[in-house]
Design a protein around this motif. Structure first.
Motif, PDB file in Angstrom:
ATOM      1  N   PHE A  20      26.836  25.514  11.412  1.00  0.00           N
ATOM      2  CA  PHE A  20      27.259  24.810  12.425  1.00  0.00           C
ATOM      3  C   PHE A  20      28.767  24.824  12.318  1.00  0.00           C
ATOM      4  O   PHE A  20      29.438  24.753  13.473  1.00  0.00           O
ATOM      5  N   ASP A  21      29.419  24.550  11.263  1.00  0.00           N
ATOM      6  CA  ASP A  21      30.850  24.340  10.977  1.00  0.00           C
ATOM      7  C   ASP A  21      31.456  25.641  11.501  1.00  0.00           C
ATOM      8  O   ASP A  21      32.624  25.501  11.996  1.00  0.00           O
ATOM      9  N   GLU A  22      30.702  26.834  10.987  1.00  0.00           N
ATOM     10  CA  GLU A  22      31.473  27.926  11.495  1.00  0.00           C
ATOM     11  C   GLU A  22      31.263  28.188  13.126  1.00  0.00           C
ATOM     12  O   GLU A  22      32.317  28.883  13.438  1.00  0.00           O
ATOM     13  N   MET A  23      30.156  27.776  13.678  1.00  0.00           N
ATOM     14  CA  MET A  23      30.196  28.023  15.379  1.00  0.00           C
ATOM     15  C   MET A  23      31.076  26.898  15.903  1.00  0.00           C
ATOM     16  O   MET A  23      31.529  27.495  17.061  1.00  0.00           O
ATOM     17  N   LYS A  24      31.621  25.947  15.150  1.00  0.00           N
ATOM     18  CA  LYS A  24      32.635  25.113  16.030  1.00  0.00           C
ATOM     19  C   LYS A  24      33.824  25.904  15.963  1.00  0.00           C
ATOM     20  O   LYS A  24      34.731  25.361  16.864  1.00  0.00           O
ATOM     21  N   LYS A  25      33.902  26.577  15.219  1.00  0.00           N
ATOM     22  CA  LYS A  25      35.325  27.531  15.157  1.00  0.00           C
ATOM     23  C   LYS A  25      35.487  28.677  16.020  1.00  0.00           C
ATOM     24  O   LYS A  25      36.614  29.303  16.393  1.00  0.00           O
ATOM     25  N   ILE A  26      34.020  28.820  16.575  1.00  0.00           N
ATOM     26  CA  ILE A  26      34.264  30.186  17.712  1.00  0.00           C
ATOM     27  C   ILE A  26      34.509  29.892  18.789  1.00  0.00           C
ATOM     28  O   ILE A  26      33.918  28.840  19.317  1.00  0.00           O
ATOM     29  N   ARG A  27      35.151  30.651  19.725  1.00  0.00           N
ATOM     30  CA  ARG A  27      35.120  30.563  21.237  1.00  0.00           C
ATOM     31  C   ARG A  27      33.746  30.556  21.944  1.00  0.00           C
ATOM     32  O   ARG A  27      32.683  31.312  21.335  1.00  0.00           O
ATOM     33  N   LYS A  28      33.578  29.750  23.056  1.00  0.00           N
ATOM     34  CA  LYS A  28      32.256  29.417  23.654  1.00  0.00           C
ATOM     35  C   LYS A  28      32.122  30.735  24.820  1.00  0.00           C
ATOM     36  O   LYS A  28      33.136  31.225  25.309  1.00  0.00           O
ATOM     37  N   VAL A  29      30.686  31.153  24.844  1.00  0.00           N
ATOM     38  CA  VAL A  29      30.404  32.309  25.788  1.00  0.00           C
ATOM     39  C   VAL A  29      30.093  31.504  27.153  1.00  0.00           C
ATOM     40  O   VAL A  29      29.387  30.342  26.946  1.00  0.00           O
ATOM     41  N   TRP A  30      30.441  31.777  28.146  1.00  0.00           N
ATOM     42  CA  TRP A  30      30.204  31.200  29.673  1.00  0.00           C
ATOM     43  C   TRP A  30      29.092  31.716  30.122  1.00  0.00           C
ATOM     44  O   TRP A  30      28.545  32.757  30.161  1.00  0.00           O
ATOM     45  N   LEU A  31      28.139  30.977  30.455  1.00  0.00           N
ATOM     46  CA  LEU A  31      26.764  31.108  31.091  1.00  0.00           C
ATOM     47  C   LEU A  31      26.709  30.302  32.625  1.00  0.00           C
ATOM     48  O   LEU A  31      27.451  29.297  32.780  1.00  0.00           O
ATOM     49  N   THR A  32      26.125  30.908  33.439  1.00  0.00           N
ATOM     50  CA  THR A  32      25.986  30.146  34.809  1.00  0.00           C
ATOM     51  C   THR A  32      24.979  28.917  34.572  1.00  0.00           C
ATOM     52  O   THR A  32      24.507  28.752  33.307  1.00  0.00           O
ATOM     53  N   GLU A  34      22.132  28.647  35.535  1.00  0.00           N
ATOM     54  CA  GLU A  34      20.948  29.145  35.441  1.00  0.00           C
ATOM     55  C   GLU A  34      20.569  30.042  34.309  1.00  0.00           C
ATOM     56  O   GLU A  34      19.799  30.962  34.106  1.00  0.00           O
ATOM     57  N   LEU A  35      21.669  29.842  33.293  1.00  0.00           N
ATOM     58  CA  LEU A  35      21.758  30.647  32.109  1.00  0.00           C
ATOM     59  C   LEU A  35      21.773  32.004  32.126  1.00  0.00           C
ATOM     60  O   LEU A  35      21.015  32.584  31.370  1.00  0.00           O
ATOM     61  N   GLU A  36      22.512  32.345  33.187  1.00  0.00           N
ATOM     62  CA  GLU A  36      22.731  33.929  33.121  1.00  0.00           C
ATOM     63  C   GLU A  36      24.226  33.817  32.431  1.00  0.00           C
ATOM     64  O   GLU A  36      25.030  33.182  32.886  1.00  0.00           O
ATOM     65  N   LEU A  37      24.477  35.114  31.999  1.00  0.00           N
ATOM     66  CA  LEU A  37      25.836  35.461  31.272  1.00  0.00           C
ATOM     67  C   LEU A  37      26.801  35.621  32.509  1.00  0.00           C
ATOM     68  O   LEU A  37      26.572  36.335  33.445  1.00  0.00           O
ATOM     69  N   VAL A  38      27.794  34.784  32.642  1.00  0.00           N
ATOM     70  CA  VAL A  38      28.853  34.833  33.657  1.00  0.00           C
ATOM     71  C   VAL A  38      29.293  36.338  33.602  1.00  0.00           C
ATOM     72  O   VAL A  38      30.092  36.803  32.534  1.00  0.00           O
ATOM     73  N   ASP A  39      29.302  36.922  34.821  1.00  0.00           N
ATOM     74  CA  ASP A  39      29.658  38.332  34.828  1.00  0.00           C
ATOM     75  C   ASP A  39      31.109  38.655  34.935  1.00  0.00           C
ATOM     76  O   ASP A  39      31.603  39.127  36.259  1.00  0.00           O
ATOM     77  N   GLU A  40      31.876  38.059  34.181  1.00  0.00           N
ATOM     78  CA  GLU A  40      33.340  38.186  34.448  1.00  0.00           C
ATOM     79  C   GLU A  40      33.497  39.219  32.804  1.00  0.00           C
ATOM     80  O   GLU A  40      33.258  39.098  31.841  1.00  0.00           O
ATOM     81  N   LEU A  41      34.687  40.244  33.110  1.00  0.00           N
ATOM     82  CA  LEU A  41      34.763  41.268  32.122  1.00  0.00           C
ATOM     83  C   LEU A  41      35.366  40.633  30.846  1.00  0.00           C
ATOM     84  O   LEU A  41      34.498  40.975  29.603  1.00  0.00           O
ATOM     85  N   ASP A  42      36.211  39.630  30.700  1.00  0.00           N
ATOM     86  CA  ASP A  42      36.699  39.054  29.463  1.00  0.00           C
ATOM     87  C   ASP A  42      35.428  38.329  28.560  1.00  0.00           C
ATOM     88  O   ASP A  42      34.881  38.443  27.389  1.00  0.00           O
ATOM     89  N   ASN A  43      34.570  37.722  29.771  1.00  0.00           N
ATOM     90  CA  ASN A  43      33.423  36.835  29.160  1.00  0.00           C
ATOM     91  C   ASN A  43      32.267  37.744  28.620  1.00  0.00           C
ATOM     92  O   ASN A  43      31.709  37.635  27.269  1.00  0.00           O
ATOM     93  N   VAL A  44      32.021  38.915  29.223  1.00  0.00           N
ATOM     94  CA  VAL A  44      30.967  39.901  28.739  1.00  0.00           C
ATOM     95  C   VAL A  44      31.534  40.653  27.563  1.00  0.00           C
ATOM     96  O   VAL A  44      30.620  40.903  26.403  1.00  0.00           O
ATOM     97  N   GLN A  45      32.652  41.156  27.519  1.00  0.00           N
ATOM     98  CA  GLN A  45      33.579  41.641  26.347  1.00  0.00           C
ATOM     99  C   GLN A  45      33.243  40.741  25.035  1.00  0.00           C
ATOM    100  O   GLN A  45      33.089  41.376  24.038  1.00  0.00           O
ATOM    101  N   TYR A  46      33.737  39.493  25.529  1.00  0.00           N
ATOM    102  CA  TYR A  46      33.274  38.618  24.275  1.00  0.00           C
ATOM    103  C   TYR A  46      32.299  38.353  23.570  1.00  0.00           C
ATOM    104  O   TYR A  46      31.863  38.451  22.470  1.00  0.00           O
TER     105      TYR A  46
END
Length: 366
Positions: A20-32, A34-46
C-alpha cells in the motif's frame, strides 16, 4: 484511496502486488463512473505501462459524468439522504460517539416524497445513508424499490456495516438500481475487527455476508452494477492489516478502498489527518462548493458531513420543500460567504479541521 484490479481490463503475464505504501507513490489511473478505463491516450498508455511492469492493483480516480447540474444554484447537485440515524454498531472512529440529535428513522412517506422531488429536478448523485445503518430502517426494501423506479437520481450509493446484509437483503439490493454498495469490512482478523467495532459488530457474520454477496453477484470479468466497494479505514488499529486486506479482496470486490481517517471534530480520532498534516487557511470550502445537501433523518438540511448534529441548518423538509430551502436566507448566506472566501466567519467552519480534505484528494490526482 480506491484501488482496482487491472487484470479485469488487461491480461497480466507476471502479476505482482505492490504494498500500500508503494501504491501511494504511483499516479492514479482514470476510470469513468461506470468503471470503464477513460479512453484518453495518456491514460491508456499509463495503465498499459503499469501492466507491462506486472502491477496488478493500482490506485484509481473516478471521473464523474459531465453534469448538467454543475453550475445550477437553485437546487443541490448531490444529495445525502439519511434513511436512519440509528446504528447497530459503535465503531471507534465514528461520529455516532458525539451524536446529539435523536437516533430515529426518517418516516418512509417523507423519504419517498423527498425522492420524488429529487427526481423531478434531477441530481448528479444520491447517497441513501449518512450516520446510520440504512438496513435497520423498517421500510428499507420498500424504499430502494421506490428509488429504482426513478430516472433522474444519478449514481445511487448505499452503505452497510454488513451485520444485517443477509441473503434476503442482498437479493433486494442486487435487483435494485443501486450503483454502488459500500461495504465496510474494516479488518481481516477478528482481533483487529473488535478494536474497530467493539460494540455490535460480529466479525464472522460480516465476513460471511460479504462472501455471500461476492458469490451472488458473481466473480470475474469487468466490473458491473451494482459495484461492490469494499472498504477499510486507515487508522492506528488497522494500518498493519492494509496489505492483507487488499490481498484478500482485490479479486472479488469491484473496488477496494482504504480511506483516510478524517479528524471530523472527534477528539478520539488522534490518528486522523489533523495530527499528520498542515491545514491550509480556510477561505472557501470545497465541501460547500460541491453544492451538496445533507438531509438528516429528522428532516434537517445541512451543508456537509461535518455538520452531522445540524450545527448549520438551512431548513427542514418536514416544513418546506428542498427547492424552497435552497432559495431561503440561510442557504444563500452560506453560499455567499463561500463564494467570497469568507467561510471563516462561520464559527463551526472556522473550527473544522477537515475543511480541505476534498481538495487534498483532488490535488493528489493531478
Amino acid at each position: 484511496m480506491e484501488l482496482i484490479d487491472l487484470s479485469k481490463y488487461f491480461e497480466i503475464s507476471d502479476p505482482k502486488l505492490l504494498s500500500f505504501d508503494e501504491m501511494k507513490k504511483i499516479r492514479k489511473v482514470w476510470l469513468t463512473h461506470e468503471l470503464e478505463l477513460v479512453d484518453e491516450l495518456d491514460n491508456v498508455q499509463y495503465a498499459k505501462s503499469l501492466v507491462q511492469r506486472g502491477i496488478t492493483v493500482a490506485p484509481i480516480s473516478r471521473k464523474p459524468p459531465v453534469s448538467k447540474y454543475i453550475d445550477r444554484d437553485t437546487f443541490p447537485r448531490r444529495v445525502i439522504l439519511e434513511m436512519t440515524s440509528r446504528c447497530n454498531f459503535l465503531c471507534k472512529m465514528c461520529p455516532q460517539h458525539d451524536l446529539e440529535r435523536p437516533r430515529i428513522d426518517m418516516p418512509g412517506e417523507l423519504f419517498r416524497k423527498t425522492v420524488d422531488e429529487l427526481d423531478k429536478h434531477g441530481i448528479e448523485g444520491l447517497w441513501i445513508y449518512h450516520l446510520g445503518e440504512s438496513i435497520l430502517h423498517p421500510e428499507f426494501k420498500k424504499n430502494i424499490e421506490y428509488i429504482s423506479t426513478k430516472k433522474n437520481l444519478g449514481a445511487i450509493w448505499m452503505s452497510t456495516n454488513g451485520q444485517r446484509f443477509n441473503e434476503d437483503i442482498a437479493t433486494s439490493v442486487l435487483k435494485s438500481e443501486i450503483h454502488f454498495i459500500n461495504f465496510s469490512a474494516h479488518a481481516i482478523t477478528e482481533e483487529t475487527y473488535k478494536k474497530v467495532a467493539p460494540k455490535g459488530g460480529n466479525f464472522k457474520t460480516v465476513q460471511k455476508n460479504l462472501e455471500r454477496l461476492y458469490a451472488m453477484k458473481g466473480l470475474g470479468g469487468k466490473p458491473r452494477r451494482p459495484y461492490v466497494h469494499t472498504q477499510m479505514i486507515e487508522q492506528d488499529v488497522t494500518k498493519h492489516e492494509i496489505d492483507g486486506f487488499i490481498l484478500k479482496h482485490y479479486k472479488k470486490a469491484d473496488i477496494v478502498s482504504v480511506n483516510m481517517l478524517e479528524y471530523a471534530n472527534l477528539p478520539n480520532n488522534q490518528y486522523g489527518h489533523e495530527t499528520t498534516r498542515v491545514r491550509r487557511e480556510l477561505t472557501s470550502c470545497p465541501r460547500i462548493s460541491r453544492n451538496s445537501a445533507f438531509i438528516l433523518s429528522n428532516g434537517a438540511v445541512t451543508p456537509c458531513d461535518a455538520t452531522y448534529n445540524g450545527e448549520i441548518c438551512y431548513g427542514n423538509i418536514t416544513k418546506n420543500s428542498l427547492e424552497e430551502i435552497w432559495a431561503d436566507t440561510e442557504r444563500l448566506r452560506v453560499a455567499s460567504l463561500n463564494s467570497s472566501g469568507r467561510m471563516h466567519e462561520i464559527d463551526h467552519c472556522a473550527k473544522c479541521p477537515d475543511h480541505d480534505i476534498i481538495l487534498m484528494g483532488i490535488e493528489a490526482v493531478k
